[in-house]
Design a protein around this motif. Structure first.
Motif, PDB file in Angstrom:
ATOM      1  N   THR A  73       0.810  -1.118  -0.101  1.00 49.63           N
ATOM      2  CA  THR A  73       0.127   0.089   0.210  1.00 49.63           C
ATOM      3  C   THR A  73       0.739   1.160   0.230  1.00 49.63           C
ATOM      4  O   THR A  73       2.065   1.017   0.495  1.00 49.63           O
ATOM      5  CB  THR A  73      -0.831  -0.074   1.329  1.00 49.63           C
ATOM      6  OG1 THR A  73      -1.516   1.134   1.049  1.00 49.63           O
ATOM      7  CG2 THR A  73      -0.075  -0.184   2.697  1.00 49.63           C
ATOM      8  N   ARG A  74       0.297   2.324  -0.604  1.00 49.14           N
ATOM      9  CA  ARG A  74       1.129   3.748  -0.670  1.00 49.14           C
ATOM     10  C   ARG A  74       0.375   4.610   0.275  1.00 49.14           C
ATOM     11  O   ARG A  74       0.588   5.849  -0.115  1.00 49.14           O
ATOM     12  CB  ARG A  74       1.338   3.994  -1.888  1.00 49.14           C
ATOM     13  CG  ARG A  74       2.206   3.012  -2.839  1.00 49.14           C
ATOM     14  CD  ARG A  74       2.454   3.590  -4.189  1.00 49.14           C
ATOM     15  NE  ARG A  74       1.058   3.857  -4.825  1.00 49.14           N
ATOM     16  CZ  ARG A  74       0.690   3.296  -5.883  1.00 49.14           C
ATOM     17  NH1 ARG A  74       1.372   2.153  -6.343  1.00 49.14           N
ATOM     18  NH2 ARG A  74      -0.511   3.495  -6.155  1.00 49.14           N
ATOM     19  N   SER A  75      -0.769   4.098   0.783  1.00 46.82           N
ATOM     20  CA  SER A  75      -1.765   5.251   1.431  1.00 46.82           C
ATOM     21  C   SER A  75      -1.041   5.734   2.738  1.00 46.82           C
ATOM     22  O   SER A  75      -0.745   4.715   3.652  1.00 46.82           O
ATOM     23  CB  SER A  75      -3.084   4.530   1.688  1.00 46.82           C
ATOM     24  OG  SER A  75      -3.668   5.435   2.401  1.00 46.82           O
ATOM     25  N   LEU A  76      -1.130   6.920   3.023  1.00 44.98           N
ATOM     26  CA  LEU A  76      -0.676   7.412   4.258  1.00 44.98           C
ATOM     27  C   LEU A  76      -1.398   7.296   5.399  1.00 44.98           C
ATOM     28  O   LEU A  76      -1.135   7.280   6.607  1.00 44.98           O
ATOM     29  CB  LEU A  76      -0.511   8.916   3.962  1.00 44.98           C
ATOM     30  CG  LEU A  76       0.726   9.375   3.261  1.00 44.98           C
ATOM     31  CD1 LEU A  76       0.717  10.988   2.888  1.00 44.98           C
ATOM     32  CD2 LEU A  76       2.005   8.943   3.888  1.00 44.98           C
ATOM     33  N   ASP A  77      -2.661   6.777   4.845  1.00 44.00           N
ATOM     34  CA  ASP A  77      -3.645   6.296   6.034  1.00 44.00           C
ATOM     35  C   ASP A  77      -3.549   4.994   6.549  1.00 44.00           C
ATOM     36  O   ASP A  77      -3.843   4.659   7.570  1.00 44.00           O
ATOM     37  CB  ASP A  77      -5.283   6.480   5.152  1.00 44.00           C
ATOM     38  CG  ASP A  77      -5.574   7.756   5.057  1.00 44.00           C
ATOM     39  OD1 ASP A  77      -5.090   8.800   5.874  1.00 44.00           O
ATOM     40  OD2 ASP A  77      -6.109   8.216   4.043  1.00 44.00           O
ATOM     41  N   GLU A  78      -2.900   4.165   5.727  1.00 44.27           N
ATOM     42  CA  GLU A  78      -2.625   2.620   6.142  1.00 44.27           C
ATOM     43  C   GLU A  78      -1.316   2.404   6.745  1.00 44.27           C
ATOM     44  O   GLU A  78      -1.240   1.489   7.756  1.00 44.27           O
ATOM     45  CB  GLU A  78      -2.955   1.930   5.082  1.00 44.27           C
ATOM     46  CG  GLU A  78      -4.346   1.811   4.407  1.00 44.27           C
ATOM     47  CD  GLU A  78      -4.646   1.016   3.181  1.00 44.27           C
ATOM     48  OE1 GLU A  78      -4.003   0.092   3.118  1.00 44.27           O
ATOM     49  OE2 GLU A  78      -5.524   1.276   2.364  1.00 44.27           O
ATOM     50  N   VAL A  79      -0.360   3.338   6.410  1.00 43.80           N
ATOM     51  CA  VAL A  79       0.980   2.670   7.125  1.00 43.80           C
ATOM     52  C   VAL A  79       1.519   4.187   7.571  1.00 43.80           C
ATOM     53  O   VAL A  79       1.051   5.263   6.882  1.00 43.80           O
ATOM     54  CB  VAL A  79       2.026   2.224   5.869  1.00 43.80           C
ATOM     55  CG1 VAL A  79       1.740   0.811   5.728  1.00 43.80           C
ATOM     56  CG2 VAL A  79       1.999   3.252   4.684  1.00 43.80           C
TER      57      VAL A  79
END
Lengths: 535, 722
Positions: A358-364
């Motif tokens: 994932t590249r989402s700032l919300d997930e990592v």
């Protein structure tokens, strides 16, 4: 010959890979790209960096289509050489970065990549317009393949958009270039596409003609840079491209645009550029601020860095539009620096993506506690990107701004001629603050803060939690270069004086005649060049 | 032979005019002094290496302490060789950014920004306390950070050493760009160290805030630097000063561009030295470990703004109105920060606001032309504020992160806390400006000068009021935490736990945390060990002895005055006219009594409210007063809502714009592109069979299209030419 070798080695490598077993592809690609890098470094050592007239070296040409005066003609000045070195450096890095990320159709992947590197080297080495344009356009096909075959979920659309958008632009640029070649037939003896001939032909054009040629060239090259408002293909292409694709895109492909502006727009349209540079500069400044702010609201970290490229390249174009030595030298530095630091940021993000999908700032987030070595590199390259003095980004950024600032301030001791002025520099410099805001926002979320990992996260089957030696080996040379170019850029800068002066004389923004009379010998020189080679 | 003879243009401006007024003879210094930045750089490198090797001992600390001590020793050599005789040396390191360019007039110029050191008495004064305090605080930190031995310890000392390198570049650089290198470098180290506890969102946010707010200042500084280059054709101090001297001699009207330079530099100074309106980052910076707060956010980095103004004093003096602005910013910052400091409960934050306030005094001093007073206050403040912070740190360390003054009482007489208490007392009397302390003398110089300079009486009164408030809030802390009945509640960072795992910020804005009582009873505060105590003793003694620099040596009118008078900051004109403090006589003499009385009054009020009037650890007579004044107390506690106002005025609008831009980019700009791309599709519906999707077909189409466009272009050209 040297330059031809630099183009042929990757091509040969691609051919070898095509006829070799699948599982050897990556090793062969690495080997051939290392050979290419070795050749480029050898070329750099035999290259005279302090050539004081700005003449092209390693010149060679072969007749191609005689009736149209098209030749396969090569040559390099220090601007080309720097970008060729950057290209050669990124080749093994991109190969290494794909070792675990690319598992399917490796033969096609690695040979496509090598073809791409050959084409990009060709762009920087070309001294014939048709050969330049051929290479310039030929970079599209391998990149299209890389994005559409090994990209993320929306890869087809991204690849198509990338291809059609930049292709449409370049066609228009070609029309402008062909017009100049036609102009040569009016004053010269038949057709010629030699860039040095066309520089003469261009000087015969009226202001009206130059204006149209400028428009045609800028439409093509601005798409490639990309300049606001023709930038929207880039975030999409970057986000969908595989890691190595993003690195090549940010590292070299975007520089084709700025390089072409430097190489063709400035000398071919000297009158028109004086007139329209402020307009282009305004677009660059809008790009710096507008896309900078857009970065701040991105949730996808790769998209954030992609948009930041648009913002950063705005500085690069701005420096060129200052039409003076410091601005142009700053712009060339910026091309190299952006290739190193943003390329490295894409590599870091790719390494993170391989582990978390994932590249989402919300997930990592907060990965510093999981991957300290990765975090070190991520923060380091972010700081280089922010333009921290002592690292490479600052040198280019400061010089672009200073060049813009002094441009047109003819009444001051530190001023130069030029179409811009302090207000342009002040407006662009606000990008310094915006860059700090969005890049620290990114680092603050993904590197620092409490640890956040996707709930369905599993350890990677091959890769360790933190970076392995291969990955450190990819990033470390880039980090060393970032530091080296930030602390001791003087040899590079001084090598840029003569070629820029040559362009400056053609483009009419310089009234210094002979840079050979330069008595300002630096006290300390880089080992790259023997002491005697300095003036 | 001068080092610069081979650089054309370096002295060309001087040679051409034959003027050398105000220009000191620059000699080529010994390369030895390059060790001052090089030793900490080596230490930083080694700490990085230790990190990579996974060293789990106190090696990083000892490496850093040794390197910094070496740096201090070399600075002492510089003092005796260069500063004491009043010389100026330039030491050439290496070429950083050099490029030749064609100036507007056609001549060839060289842009030079080298890594070279400019060593004069101002430089040495600053470097003496920077390297000296850094050594002491590194020693202190070796014990303070001992819970983090391992990667965190290496990281801490890496950034710590790097900070000293950057500070050395800032102070010792021989050109404005090297100052900028150090300027942003200290900002980076500050960012890294504020965010040291990187799992805490509050620390990460504070670090980001500090960096971004500093960048706003840096933008001003950067523009100022570029404008200076435009004007002087050089960024090197000696050339700038030489040309300023010429301008000063010529008199006459100055171009607005040259008048703008000091204002732009001031923007940078405001950001770094946390002045109005860019001060809100400094209190938040207290999220960092306390040694960092002591060194970076109290003693050294935040005085960089004062240094910049002092270094560039000749340019400021060209435009005296800019100094008026400096004075007003300083005076108002001093007052605003002091009023906020009165209402805080977190002792570290009180010290932070007091730092902002004292920096305001220094700016006031610069503004009213007593660069000596400002520099002396920087010097004394460095000692006593470092001592105060380190005492707060010792308390925090010993009581598991407790910083709320309502939850600590009577620490002075607890077993093992004597040295901390005494050092704290020494720091407090200096900060409060009790007569005959170093802080008293240095503050007096500034106060007296404010009343001496015509037009600054109002600021003088503000400063006197602030001095009183300072005495009050300083002793509020001392009386509540160190005197009174013995009582404590531990903070939330109990040992044995990983400190990083506490994600909530402690004691923020005095919000009371609930702890069950049993918890507190199991806890035993652990008093500081030898490293902390040694450092506290040295700093306390240093704070007291700093007063001597006011008096001795007599012939120069004090040590600091002697140093400043041979530097670029010496230009302050003396006021010849007879000034009087409200008809009582020479302000310089009267001020001793007035400010002494005011300090005593402030302390007395603090005593009456917080010691005599204390009922329990948490309550005192002040609470009733706070009730009476209604919301004002809460407003002050909430920092006069500066953060909220900034969010409302800048952050949210910018964020809204960002979202709008992103939508615009996606919908309008990219939408137009898609529309444009789609239009041929409807046209080409009839030729759909050719759209097989194969790449080779597209390539054919490309070639065809290319040919078509070439033909069209050629036709156009042909028509135009015939």
């Amino acid at each position: 010959m040297t330059l031809l070798m630099l183009i042929l080695i990757p091509l040969l490598g691609a051919a070898v890979i095509a006829f070799s077993p699948e599982r050897q592809a990556k090793w062969l690609c690495l080997a051939w790209s290392l050979i290419a890098l070795g050749a480029a470094v050898y070329a750099a050592f035999t290259f005279n960096w302090m050539e004081r007239t700005g003449a092209f070296q390693f010149s060679a040409s072969w007749t191609w289509i005689e009736s149209l005066g098209i030749e396969l003609s090569l040559g390099a000045d220090s601007v080309s050489m720097l970008l060729i070195l950057l290209t050669a450096l990124l080749a093994p890095i991109c190969a290494l970065a794909s070792f675990t990320a690319v598992q399917e159709r490796q033969k096609l992947y690695y040979s496509t990549m090598l073809v791409l590197f050959a084409a990009m080297t060709g762009v920087f080495a070309a001294r014939d317009l048709i050969f330049f344009y051929l290479c310039f356009e030929f970079t599209l096909a391998p990149m299209y393949v890389l994005i559409s075959q090994w990209g993320s979920s929306n890869r087809k659309a991204a690849a198509t958009k990338f291809f059609l958008y930049t292709f449409t632009g370049s066609i228009i640029a070609l029309a402008g270039l062909v017009y100049i070649a036609w102009k040569w037939t009016q004053i010269g003896d038949g057709w010629s596409f030699a860039i040095s001939d066309l520089e003469i032909a261009a000087s015969q054009m009226s202001m009206f003609e130059q204006g149209w040629v400028l428009l045609a060239l800028m439409v093509g090259f601005a798409v490639k840079v990309p300049l606001f408002p023709v930038h929207t293909w880039l975030p999409l292409a970057h986000t969908e491209a595989p890691t190595a694709g993003s690195v090549i895109l940010a590292g070299v492909l975007l520089k084709l645009g700025t390089y072409a502006i430097y190489r063709f727009v400035l000398p071919f349209t000297p009158l028109a550029i004086q007139e329209y540079a402020p307009l282009i500069a305004v677009l660059a400044i809008i790009g710096i601020i507008y896309t900078g702010l857009i970065c701040w609201v991105q949730r996808d970290v790769k998209k954030l860095v992609a948009y930041s490229s648009v913002s950063h390249l705005g500085f690069c174009v701005l420096g060129l539009m200052a039409l003076n030595t410091i601005g142009a030298a700053g712009s060339v530095m910026y091309m190299v620096n952006h290739g190193l630091s943003t390329g490295a940021l894409f590599l870091c993000i790719g390494m993170m993506y391989e582990r978390y999908h994932t590249r989402s700032l919300d997930e990592v987030g907060g990965l510093a506690s999981r991957m300290p070595v990765w975090a070190f590199f991520m923060v380091f390259f972010t700081l280089a990107s922010v333009g921290l003095p002592g690292l490479n980004g600052f040198v280019g950024e400061f010089m672009c701004l200073l060049g813009t600032f002094q441009s047109g301030a003819v009444d001051f001791p530190g001023g130069t001629t030029g179409p811009l002025g302090p207000w342009y520099a002040i407006a662009a410099a606000s990008g310094m603050i915006i860059a700090a805001i969005y890049l620290l926002y990114m680092v603050g979320r993904i590197v620092f803060g409490p640890l956040r990992e996707p709930s369905d996260h599993h350890a990677h089957p091959v890769l360790p939690t933190d970076l392995n030696l291969r990955e450190i080996g990819i990033l470390a040379p880039l980090a060393v270069l970032c530091l080296g170019l930030g602390v001791y850029p003087t040899p590079v800068l001084r090598s840029l004086e003569a070629p820029i002066n040559r362009v400056g004389v053609i483009a009419g923004f310089h009234d210094i005649e002979a840079p050979g009379s330069d008595e300002t010998a630096p006290a300390h020189t880089l080992v790259l060049v023997p002491e005697e080679a300095w003036p | 032979m001068s080092l610069w003879t081979h650089i054309p243009g370096a002295f060309s401006t001087l040679a051409a005019t034959g003027v050398d007024a105000g220009v000191v003879d620059i000699e080529m210094g010994r390369p030895l002094f390059l060790l001052i930045p090089a030793l900490p750089a080596l230490a930083a490198l080694l700490c990085g290496l230790y990190w990579a090797l996974g060293v789990k001992s106190k090696f990083p600390a000892w490496t850093t302490v040794a390197a910094l001590a070496g740096s201090f020793a070399v600075t002492l050599v510089a003092y005796f060789e260069i500063a004491a005789p009043g010389l100026t040396h330039v030491v050439h390191g290496f070429r950083w950014i050099n490029i030749a360019f064609g100036a507007a007039g056609g001549e060839r110029m060289l842009f030079v920004a080298d890594f070279s050191l400019y060593i004069d008495s101002l430089t040495v004064l600053w470097m003496l306390f920077v390297t000296g305090l850094a050594t002491l605080i590194a020693l202190y930190a070796s014990e303070y950070m001992s819970d983090d031995v391992g990667p965190g310890y290496c990281r801490f000392f890496f950034a710590f050493s790097l900070f000293v390198v950057a500070m050395a570049c800032l102070v010792m650089g021989d050109n404005l760009l090297m100052l900028f290198l150090g300027w942003e470098g200290v900002g980076l180290c500050s960012y890294l160290l504020i965010g040291y506890f990187f799992k805490k969102p509050s620390a990460v946010n504070a670090a980001k805030k500090a960096f971004v707010m500093n960048r706003i200042g840096d933008l001003g500084l950067m523009i100022g630097i570029m404008l200076a280059f435009l004007h002087f054709g050089s960024l090197r101090y000696e050339e700038i000063f030489a040309q300023v001297a010429i301008l000063q001699q010529d008199g006459g009207d100055l171009a607005w561009t040259i008048k703008a330079i000091p204002y732009l530099l001031l923007v940078g100074a405001i950001g770094k030295s946390a002045q109005l309106p860019l001060f809100t980052w400094l209190p938040d910076a207290m999220e960092g470990p306390t040694p960092v707060s002591a060194l970076i956010h109290a003693a050294t980095m935040v005085t960089a703004g004062v240094y910049l103004v002092a270094r560039m004093y000749p340019i400021f003096l060209l435009t005296p109105e800019s100094l008026t602005l400096v004075a007003w910013i300083g005076g108002l910052t001093a007052l605003v920060a002091a009023t906020i400091g009165m209402a805080q409960y977190d002792i570290k934050r009180i010290m932070a606001y007091s730092t902002v306030s004292q920096l305001g005094f220094m700016f006031l001093g610069l503004g009213v032309l007593t660069s000596v007073g400002a520099a002396f206050h920087v010097f004394t403040h460095a000692f006593f504020k470092a001592a105060l912070f380190l005492c707060c740190g010792a308390v925090m360390h010993g009581f598991a992160g407790q910083l709320d003054l309502r939850k600590l009482s009577g620490v002075q007489f607890m077993k093992g806390w004597g040295i901390v208490g005494v050092a704290m007392f020494v720091g407090c009397i200096n900060l409060a400006g009790l007569p005959f302390t170093a802080g008293f003398f240095s503050k007096d110089m500034i106060l007296a000068e404010a009343f001496t300079t015509p037009g600054f009486t109002a600021l003088g009164v503000i400063a006197l009021l602030t001095a009183g408030i300072t005495a009050y809030y300083t002793f509020r802390v001392y009386f509540r935490v160190f005197l009174g009945p013995q009582h404590f509640e531990p903070g939330d960072e109990l040992h044995g736990h990983d400190e990083h795992d506490h994600d909530d910020s402690h004691g923020d804005d005095g919000e009371a945390k609930t702890h069950d009582d049993g918890h507190a009873h199991d806890f035993h505060p652990h008093p500081p060990g030898w490293a902390i105590n040694t450092v506290l003793v040295v700093l306390a003694v240093g704070s007291i002895l700093a007063a001597l620099a006011y008096v001795f040596p007599r012939e120069t009118g004090g040590w600091v005055k002697g140093l400043i008078s041979t530097s670029s900051a010496a230009g302050a004109a003396h006021h010849d006219h007879e000034a009087s403090f409200f008809g009582l006589g020479d302000p310089h003499k009267v001020m001793y009594y007035v400010s002494g009385v005011i300090a005593l009054v402030g302390i007395a009020i603090a005593w009456w409210l917080h010691l005599a009037g204390r009922t329990t650890a948490a309550t005192s007579r002040a609470d009733a007063i706070k009730q009476k004044i209604g919301p004002v107390g809460r407003w002050a506690e909430r920092k006069w809502y500066f953060d909220e106002i900034y969010d409302f005025l800048f952050r949210y609008p910018l964020l809204i714009f960002s979202h709008i831009f992103y939508l615009f980019d996606k919908l309008v700009i990219d939408g137009l592109v898609d529309l444009f791309g789609r239009s041929p599709r409807s046209v080409g519906a009839g030729v759909r069979p050719t759209q097989s999707g194969g790449l080779q077909n597209y390539a054919m189409g490309m070639a065809g299209g290319l040919a078509f466009i070439i033909v069209v272009a050629w036709l156009v050209v042909w028509r135009m030419s015939s």
